[in-house]
Design a protein around this motif. Structure first.
Motif, PDB file in Angstrom:
ATOM      1  N   GLU A 123     -23.605   2.784   7.817  1.00  0.00           N
ATOM      2  CA  GLU A 123     -23.082   2.079   8.998  1.00  0.00           C
ATOM      3  C   GLU A 123     -21.981   2.891   9.667  1.00  0.00           C
ATOM      4  O   GLU A 123     -21.127   2.361  10.345  1.00  0.00           O
TER       5      GLU A 123
ATOM      6  N   THR B 214     -28.151   0.535   9.092  1.00  0.00           N
ATOM      7  CA  THR B 214     -28.569  -0.831   8.780  1.00  0.00           C
ATOM      8  C   THR B 214     -28.584  -1.656  10.070  1.00  0.00           C
ATOM      9  O   THR B 214     -27.983  -1.277  11.087  1.00  0.00           O
ATOM     10  N   THR B 215     -29.247  -2.793   9.983  1.00  0.00           N
ATOM     11  CA  THR B 215     -29.336  -3.632  11.182  1.00  0.00           C
ATOM     12  C   THR B 215     -27.976  -4.224  11.556  1.00  0.00           C
ATOM     13  O   THR B 215     -27.828  -4.768  12.650  1.00  0.00           O
ATOM     14  N   ALA B 216     -27.010  -4.101  10.659  1.00  0.00           N
ATOM     15  CA  ALA B 216     -25.652  -4.537  11.028  1.00  0.00           C
ATOM     16  C   ALA B 216     -25.140  -3.739  12.218  1.00  0.00           C
ATOM     17  O   ALA B 216     -24.324  -4.222  13.003  1.00  0.00           O
TER      18      ALA B 216
ATOM     19  N   GLN C 241     -35.338  -0.291  17.228  1.00  0.00           N
ATOM     20  CA  GLN C 241     -33.881  -0.406  17.087  1.00  0.00           C
ATOM     21  C   GLN C 241     -33.255   0.969  16.908  1.00  0.00           C
ATOM     22  O   GLN C 241     -32.202   1.283  17.469  1.00  0.00           O
TER      23      GLN C 241
ATOM     24  N   LEU D  16     -26.649  -3.094  14.751  1.00  0.00           N
ATOM     25  CA  LEU D  16     -27.111  -3.673  16.028  1.00  0.00           C
ATOM     26  C   LEU D  16     -25.997  -4.489  16.675  1.00  0.00           C
ATOM     27  O   LEU D  16     -26.059  -4.803  17.852  1.00  0.00           O
ATOM     28  N   ARG D  17     -25.002  -4.821  15.852  1.00  0.00           N
ATOM     29  CA  ARG D  17     -23.855  -5.560  16.410  1.00  0.00           C
ATOM     30  C   ARG D  17     -22.791  -4.625  16.965  1.00  0.00           C
ATOM     31  O   ARG D  17     -21.703  -5.065  17.337  1.00  0.00           O
ATOM     32  N   ARG D  18     -23.066  -3.352  16.966  1.00  0.00           N
ATOM     33  CA  ARG D  18     -22.032  -2.394  17.383  1.00  0.00           C
ATOM     34  C   ARG D  18     -21.575  -2.678  18.809  1.00  0.00           C
ATOM     35  O   ARG D  18     -22.347  -3.173  19.628  1.00  0.00           O
ATOM     36  N   TRP D  19     -20.352  -2.303  19.043  1.00  0.00           N
ATOM     37  CA  TRP D  19     -19.765  -2.523  20.372  1.00  0.00           C
ATOM     38  C   TRP D  19     -20.481  -1.647  21.381  1.00  0.00           C
ATOM     39  O   TRP D  19     -20.631  -0.451  21.185  1.00  0.00           O
ATOM     40  N   VAL D  20     -20.913  -2.258  22.481  1.00  0.00           N
ATOM     41  CA  VAL D  20     -21.580  -1.465  23.518  1.00  0.00           C
ATOM     42  C   VAL D  20     -21.021  -1.718  24.916  1.00  0.00           C
ATOM     43  O   VAL D  20     -21.275  -0.942  25.832  1.00  0.00           O
ATOM     44  N   ARG D  21     -20.287  -2.798  25.100  1.00  0.00           N
ATOM     45  CA  ARG D  21     -19.842  -3.064  26.466  1.00  0.00           C
ATOM     46  C   ARG D  21     -18.470  -3.745  26.456  1.00  0.00           C
ATOM     47  O   ARG D  21     -18.085  -4.354  25.448  1.00  0.00           O
ATOM     48  N   GLU D  22     -17.815  -3.601  27.549  1.00  0.00           N
ATOM     49  CA  GLU D  22     -16.494  -4.198  27.730  1.00  0.00           C
ATOM     50  C   GLU D  22     -16.530  -5.692  27.453  1.00  0.00           C
ATOM     51  O   GLU D  22     -17.444  -6.387  27.909  1.00  0.00           O
TER      52      GLU D  22
ATOM     53  N   ALA E 197     -30.306   6.900  21.001  1.00  0.00           N
ATOM     54  CA  ALA E 197     -29.917   7.157  22.392  1.00  0.00           C
ATOM     55  C   ALA E 197     -28.399   7.053  22.538  1.00  0.00           C
ATOM     56  O   ALA E 197     -27.784   7.820  23.291  1.00  0.00           O
ATOM     57  N   ASP E 198     -27.782   6.133  21.817  1.00  0.00           N
ATOM     58  CA  ASP E 198     -26.327   6.011  21.865  1.00  0.00           C
ATOM     59  C   ASP E 198     -25.658   7.237  21.247  1.00  0.00           C
ATOM     60  O   ASP E 198     -24.627   7.719  21.714  1.00  0.00           O
TER      61      ASP E 198
ATOM     62  N   SER F 100     -32.946   3.005  20.172  1.00  0.00           N
ATOM     63  CA  SER F 100     -31.774   2.628  20.965  1.00  0.00           C
ATOM     64  C   SER F 100     -30.511   3.225  20.368  1.00  0.00           C
ATOM     65  O   SER F 100     -29.640   3.747  21.076  1.00  0.00           O
TER      66      SER F 100
END
Lengths: 495, 1016
Positions: B893, B902-904, B246, B906-912, B252-253, B249
């Motif tokens: 965060e 945090t694993t929260a 995780q 993982l909900r980050r905005w990544v796409r339209e 990388a962002d 990834s």
């Protein structure tokens, strides 16, 4: 009964406050696609050709890993011949085609915005939305923003054009072939031990199981890294005719005498031209000439301006004043045995002196005249006015001294041209001892041959020298035999 | 004084009515559990012990009472004491007694605050900050009564005022010295919370008073109690951090649209050492947390004879912290004696010594450089390993250096900083108290209490070179490693001379106390820090080290108080208490305002008047059977706060480093010699009642307090070179309510079950501020705290958001820019800031109050059940309302750096089009400076099972042992909360302004302790 009510109340309160769920919800790993980019691509028959290409260079593993990429996967046939960069192997071309469609990190696209990103091969690609669709470097994205476990996939209608950079474009344009041949002639393949894989040590020598060679070019360090994508340049590229004309024009200043250097003028002229062709886009210094531009080519790392004439004025560019610091020992060809030379630092505050230093030459023998000789390197084959800048003797470190009485002087100057075996004398030149005075010893002197050798090891190899002798007699008490010289100046004179 | 006493005596005599006829009352004492009579119960008139009787074998008794007696108290072995009013005339007195609940012997507390937190008693709010052993808690009573001065209650131990040193600096981040950690809870007999009538403590009682009484011998019989216990605490709940896949990834962002692959992300390197370095899945919390063992050994001996009685307590505690490198131990000795020297002269002589030792490391988290192992364990990339790999990719015993992101190796800080001369703190408290009392006659007593308290703190700090990046922060030389040393000493001398006169005349009782209290304190501290020792093995500071800095101070202050206190009772129905204290202090200037000037000193006056009406003692109440006891109290009280900097009223110069090494002096402070005491006036009304055959008890109280002359900082003209000075130009109010109730649910022969509960609330409001009530903000932990009129102090002041822009179209339609018209325009994936003035620009004008750290309601509840020799006890604490600024989560965060998240995230905005509440990575860097949003404000409500225990007591009739009790207790077994941090009990500071902020200090883990108490 009361007890039951109480217990019930506690339970209700506990339920109200309870909310380990909040913790779980917040930190829970969200449901995400489990399909990797590679799986998504390989499962799509329309992307078969692209998938085969990826596999051929091992990119299938990269797109199946847990790194993050964005892929613009082209439908249909892939034509690698569209990439014809200079001196690329087939593998390199394939890699370029693949990396032309992949970018690191997640690039979400929207039809409502314009953006630009860089693909793995470093090419700047434009994303332009027209409100309905998005085009990636001019190719329409059919299916945008497909989320995969390790990135985003956009399916594009067809293979995306390869954006040449300035370096690779030179190879594409026949009008620029002469320039290109010259520049590419400096390409070298060098072994890169850091990028290579060490297989072991045999007999004390490192053996590499996978040797990696990289292309280098010594001109890049002078002109700019024209094959790199991380810097933006503007290059004025002369067409073949313009190139030839300019080389000829430059060569006139680089005439060499008979011998091993006779033909060096051509290469020197070309190398000098390249110094004036490239600027970084963010450079505030403009090119010192106005070329006749016939075409503008956008490249991935800048702009190439095709020029039918460069119009470089030699006297505004490389034909410049030559200043030889008198106190610089490297220019003295003969040790003054009859005098003592001292470098004096002066804090004048007005930049009156070149580099704020001059040479004080004091006669040590009452019988001999003080003499000093300087070499005149880097002189070009053109006309110069030659002058010697003298300094008043009361100019000290802290400025003009009131306790030193300045005296005038007199000198003889001899210019030796060993290329021609000629000596040019100027005698009895008076020096004003009260001011910094430039004494012009030769005007419009034409040097037949240049003395320009970029790889010269010693300045004293120069075959052009200037000898200065103090000639005031001891009996002339108002004059001084000592010489205070700031520098020698050679000022070009136009034809 | 003698004239006053004579006058009072005369008035009382004159007011005495003719003594009416006494009445003989008959009654019986019966067990509520069995219905059987209770023999040997002692029945006493509550207000006059001269009237008493004892029940016979049938449980009956006869007691002769004068008519003004309306209330009796009844005590019997193994039963709960009863207070009840007399029945209607001619009716027999019937006393129903419930079996006493045997209290649980479970004692797990290391400090008194742990016990206070369990009970959340009488309006006292205890907020634990760090859960390192014996770290104590922030205490607050009835609201906040100060902004910039001491906001915590005064601690008085056996009559001696204990300076808590709340404002003293220490070396380790996240550690606050806790003076109470030097006092073992096992030495404490009783703790009383004094909300009202604090005027007796004059200029020191503004925040309320906590009275601590240590154990004294109760009888001449020798009694030896041996306490042994041991426990285990598990690591606290931590935010769930990303694993390696995780994180890769995420990194990388953060790397963004790069065209080269950094080594830490490359999967294709052929270098085995590099591959091993960056291909791990390390849970760093395992490197810094541990299961913590706690041990306690104590012995308490009581006894004596007619000449002298003594109580000796010796105990040793050793407590590991769940956070490695933060262990604690304490050796405590306390010897209290009561000596009858000659008949009228008695002396109390108490001596106590305590030595506490700690290992310490920094604790807490920051968005900048972190050196706290706890923070590093959260933010450090899981790709990395704690140890170095060799060329073959095998890990060696050598610890890894700091990483490619400039983040230290937490294990290197723990291990490299482990030595007594590296990271430790030693705290010694010596306490001596002598109180001779001379009885001058039947009514008059004179006493003198002299005490001496020595506080001594020695601390060492060392940050190793290995595993830690070189720090360049403007010092002369770059910092490779750093060593600091600090020591402080405070001596407090107190003298309290007191004259007590008490008398009873018929229906009147009166007790008057007058005296003078004098206190003298000296405090000094010395600190030195330097960088770059020869090696990490040699942490001692030498003259050749770089960046040497020396600090220190010497402070001396004195205060004197004259007080007069009078208790007056008419029958057992009406009580009136009045007191007046005049106090002066050298902390204030000779021109101090608001007091009476006598000689060179200004005396501030603090009056108090308290009244109590025992309603149930009234004749008209005698027919009421359901309610056995009812009293109403009311009062007005004024006390102050003199905890200002010792030289606040004076202008002085301080030394200043000048041009690399030369010391100069510069103006350090502009004094305000007109400063006055912060004055808190309290009005309160309350009631206490017991009813339904003693099954139900309830006490309620409402208090309104006004704090005037609030100490606030006022801006100074820049020409002075200083930015501010102290003045008294503020006011604030508090209104607080408290409720305590207990219910006897079951009363059987061998089974008794009680439940209890408390509920407290307070509301705090500023009513005046300087410069025309100009509000101000205070920056703390990258947040802004607003202090403004008509609001509580220090509310969270930031930006409200409404989710995240899901699409570019939505962001473009909103067209919101940050800071100015040319500022960054919010894009898809950025937070949707609420533009309050609709100008499409987010700037300071859009800030709002986004949270209030003050709870709506807090308290505790619990139950105790006794069955035969077993006692089951459970206690809960709760907090409803009250926001927390979760700064730790903000760091974890933020999404703007290579810190692990945090694993929260993982909900980050990544796409339209993605609907989420978490902005894209790197959004923070675009909206820098606007990060204090409601995203970090959370509801701090919780309910916590603070403690649950079972104990079994076995009485024995052996010659060497009277009995023993074995017990097992579990603490903090669960917490019901929506809060997303480690623990909803958060406090980073003892300053009132900085409450409700979670800076990532160690949270409390679950723990289980077992013990045995042997009575010899």
């Amino acid at each position: 009964m009361k007890n039951k009510h109480f217990i019930l109340s506690v339970m209700v309160a506990a339920t109200t406050l309870s909310c380990t769920d909040s913790w779980e919800e917040h930190y829970a790993v969200p449901a995400q696609s489990t399909t990797t980019l590679w799986q998504q691509i390989s499962d799509n028959v329309e992307l078969d050709d692209f998938a085969r290409l990826l596999q051929s260079r091992g990119y299938d593993k990269l797109l199946d890993s847990d790194q993050r990429f964005t892929v613009w996967a082209p439908k249909g046939k892939i034509d690698t011949s569209l990439v014809t960069g200079g001196m690329m192997s087939d593998e390199e071309i394939t890699t370029q085609v693949i990396e032309n469609h992949i970018a690191r990190s997640l690039i979400s696209v929207s039809a409502a915005k314009a953006d630009s990103i860089k693909t793995l091969n470093g090419k700047l690609m434009r994303l332009i939305g027209d409100g309905i669709h998005v085009a990636f470097n001019g190719v329409r994205i059919e299916s945008p923003n497909m989320e995969c476990s390790n990135g985003l996939l956009h399916i594009v209608e067809q293979q995306v054009r390869f954006n040449n950079n300035i370096w690779t474009y030179l190879r594409q344009d026949n009008d620029l072939q002469q320039l290109c041949d010259y520049l590419y002639g400096f390409n070298r393949q060098e072994f890169d031990p850091n990028a290579s894989t060490l297989g072991g040590v045999v007999g004390g020598e490192k053996v590499y199981s996978d040797s990696v060679f990289i292309t280098t070019n010594e001109l890049w360090s002078r002109m700019g890294q024209l094959n790199a994508e991380n810097t933006s340049y503007v290059m004025t590229a002369p067409t073949n005719q313009a190139w030839e004309e300019t080389v000829e024009e430059f060569k006139a200043f680089y005439r060499y005498p008979e011998g091993i250097y006779k033909h060096m003028g051509d290469s020197v002229a070309k190398r000098r031209i390249t110094e004036y062709l490239v600027r970084r886009t963010d450079s505030e210094e403009p090119l010192p000439y106005e070329a006749l531009i016939t075409d503008t080519v956008d490249c991935s790392n800048g702009t190439l301006l095709k020029a039918e004439a460069l119009n470089i004025d030699p006297y505004e560019t490389f034909v410049q004043d030559i200043v030889i610091e008198a106190e610089a020992e490297a220019y003295m060809t003969k040790e003054p045995s009859n005098c003592e030379a001292t470098s004096v630092f002066v804090v004048t505050g007005k930049n009156e002196l070149s580099k704020n230093r001059y040479m004080k030459l004091v006669a040590t023998s009452p019988l001999l005249k003080p003499t000093v000789t300087y070499v005149l390197p880097n002189v070009l084959s053109c006309k110069y006015d030659i002058g010697v800048v003298f300094v008043p003797m009361n100019l000290t470190k802290n400025g003009y001294s009131s306790v030193i009485d300045p005296k005038d002087g007199r000198v003889d100057v001899e210019l030796y041209d060993d290329y021609l075996g000629e000596v040019y004398k100027s005698t009895g030149l008076d020096i004003d001892g009260t001011t910094i005075d430039t004494v012009w010893v030769r005007e419009e002197h034409q040097f037949e041959y240049c003395d320009y050798y970029p790889n010269r090891e010693k300045l004293t190899d120069s075959k052009l020298t200037l000898k200065i002798t103090g000639t005031a007699k001891r009996t002339e008490t108002t004059l001084s035999r000592d010489m205070y010289i700031d520098c020698i100046v050679l000022r070009p004179r136009r034809y | 004084m003698r004239h006053i006493l004579l006058l009072l005596t005369t008035i009382l005599w004159a007011a005495q009515p003719a003594m009416p006829q006494e009445t003989v009352w008959k009654g019986s004492v019966v067990s509520h559990a069995t219905g059987m009579p209770i023999a040997g119960a002692i029945v006493t008139a509550e207000s006059d012990a001269r009237y008493s009787a004892m029940s016979d074998t049938k449980g009956t008794f006869e007691i002769t009472l004068p008519p003004h007696i309306g209330t009796l108290t009844v005590e019997a072995t193994d039963h709960k004491s009863v207070t009840l009013h007399l029945p209607a005339e001619g009716t027999a007195i019937k006393v129903l007694m419930h079996p006493a609940i045997v209290p649980s012997a479970a004692a797990t507390a290391l400090t008194i605050e742990d016990n206070l937190a369990t009970k959340q008693a009488e309006g006292l709010r205890t907020i634990r900050g760090s859960s390192n052993p014996a770290q104590g808690a922030m205490l607050m009573l009835g609201g906040w009564h100060s902004l910039n001065s001491n906001a915590t209650p005064l601690i008085v131990v056996d009559g001696v005022v204990l300076d808590q040193q709340n404002d003293r600096p220490l070396l380790h981040q996240g550690y606050l010295n806790n003076v109470l950690s030097a006092i073992s809870p096992d030495d404490i007999e009783k703790v009383s919370i004094l909300h009202d009538a604090t005027a007796l403590y004059g200029a020191k009682g503004g925040g309320g008073v906590i009275l601590i009484e240590t154990k004294r011998a109760k009888s001449m019989a020798t009694r030896i109690d041996v306490n042994l216990r041991s426990g285990m605490e598990w690591m606290p709940r931590l935010p769930q951090m990303m694993n390696a896949a995780q994180y890769r990834s995420y990194a990388a962002d953060i790397l963004g649209n790069a065209t080269t692959t950094p080594e830490f992300l490359s999967n294709q390197t052929a270098d085995k050492q590099l591959y091993a370095m960056y291909h791990n899945d390390t849970d760093w919390s395992r490197a810094v947390y541990q299961k913590a063992l706690t041990q306690y050994y104590g012995i308490n001996v009581q006894g004596g004879d007619e000449i002298a009685k003594y109580n000796l307590g010796i105990n040793y505690s050793n407590a590991e912290s769940t956070l490695k490198g933060n262990d604690f131990d304490r050796l405590s000795l306390r010897f209290n004696t009561d000596v009858n020297i000659v008949d009228p002269l008695t002396v109390q002589l108490d001596v106590a010594y305590s030595n506490t030792g700690r290992n310490l490391r920094d604790d807490g988290i920051h968005s900048g450089d972190n050196f706290a192992p706890s923070a590093l364990a959260l933010i450090k990339s899981p790709l990395l390993n704690s140890h170095m790999a060799d060329k073959s990719g095998n890990f060696t015993a050598s610890l890894a250096d700091y990483d490619v992101f400039g983040i230290s190796n937490p294990l290197a800080i723990i291990e490299g900083g482990d030595a007594s001369n590296k990271n430790s703190l030693s705290y010694n408290l010596f306490f001596m108290n002598i109180r001779p009392e001379w009885r001058l006659g039947k009514h008059l007593t004179i006493s003198e209490q002299v005490s001496y308290v020595l506080n001594n703190v020695t601390e060492r700090y060392f940050m190793p070179d290995e595993g830690v990046p070189t720090i360049v922060n403007g010092t002369d030389a770059a910092i490779n490693n750093q060593s600091r040393a600090y020591s402080s000493k405070q001596t407090s001398l107190m003298s309290d001379t007191r004259l007590t006169w008490s008398a009873r005349h018929g229906l009147h009782r009166m007790k008057t106390v007058g005296g003078m209290r004098y206190m003298s304190d000296t405090y000094n501290n010395d600190g030195i820090s330097a960088s770059n020792t020869v090696s990490d093995k040699m942490p001692n500071i030498t003259a050749t080290m770089d960046n040497r800095q020396v600090t220190g101070c010497y402070e001396q202050w004195k205060s004197a108080a004259l007080y007069l206190h009078a208790d007056y009772s008419y029958t057992d129905r009406y009580d009136l208490t009045a007191s007046l204290t005049g106090e002066t202090s050298t902390r204030y200037g000779r021109n101090a305002q608001g007091g009476i000037t006598v000689g060179d000193y200004v005396w501030a006056m603090f009056p108090s008047l308290q009244a109590r009406w025992n309603v149930s003692a009234e004749p008209f109440f005698r027919k009421t059977k359901a309610i056995s006891q009812l009293a109403i109290t009311a009062g007005i009280d004024q006390s102050g706060n003199d905890r200002i900097p010792p030289y606040a009223s004076r202008s002085y110069f301080t030394t200043t480093p000048f041009i690399n090494g030369t010391a100069g002096i510069s103006l350090g402070h502009i004094g305000n010699d007109k400063l006055r005491w912060e004055t808190t006036t309290r009005l309160h009304v309350g009631a206490q009642m017991r009813a339904f055959e003693e099954r139900w008890g309830i006490a309620v109280k409402a208090t309104k307090s006004y704090t005037d002359n609030l100490l606030v900082w006022k801006p100074l003209d820049g020409i002075s070179g200083l930015s501010r000075y102290l003045c008294n130009e503020g006011q604030l109010e508090n209104i607080s309510y408290s409720l305590h109730t207990d219910i006897r649910l079951l009363s059987r022969r061998n089974l008794s079950w009680d439940i209890y509960g408390t509920a407290n609330s307070y509301a705090n409001r500023l009513t005046a501020l300087p410069e025309g009530n100009k509000s101000f903000t205070t920056d703390y932990m990258e947040g802004q705290l607003l202090t403004a009129i008509d609001n509580p102090i220090a509310v969270f002041y930031g930006y409200r958001t409404n989710g995240v822009f899901a699409t570019t179209e939505a962001a473009q339609e909103a067209a919101i820019r940050m800071g100015s018209e040319r500022g960054y325009q919010l894009q898809a994936g950025d937070p949707v800031y609420i533009d309050t003035n609709d100008d499409h620009i987010i700037n300071e004008e859009d800030r709002q109050i986004i949270g209030d750290p003050n709870p709506d309601l807090f308290g505790s509840f619990g139950t105790t059940l006794t069955w035969r020799g077993f006692t089951f006890d459970a206690s809960f604490t709760y907090n409803i309302g009250g926001d927390i600024y979760n700064y730790a989560r903000r760091v974890l965060e933020q999404g703007g750096s290579y810190h692990n998240q945090t694993t929260a995230m993982l909900r980050r905005w990544v796409r339209e089009g993605q609907q989420t509440d978490v902005p894209r990575a790197n959004s923070a860097s675009k909206t820098s400076g606007y990060g204090f949003t409601d995203r970090w404000i959370e509801d701090g409500s919780y309910m916590k099972l603070r403690s649950v225990s079972v104990s079994y007591h076995k009485p024995l009739a052996l010659s060497f042992m009277q009995g023993f009790t074995v017990w097992v207790a579990a603490n903090n077994m669960f917490t019901l909360t929506r809060y997303l941090g480690a623990d909803p009990e958060v406090s980073c500071s003892r300053n009132a302004l900085y409450q409700g902020i979670d800076c990532g200090l160690l949270g409390e883990g679950r723990s289980v302790t077992a013990g045995i108490k042997i009575n010899l």
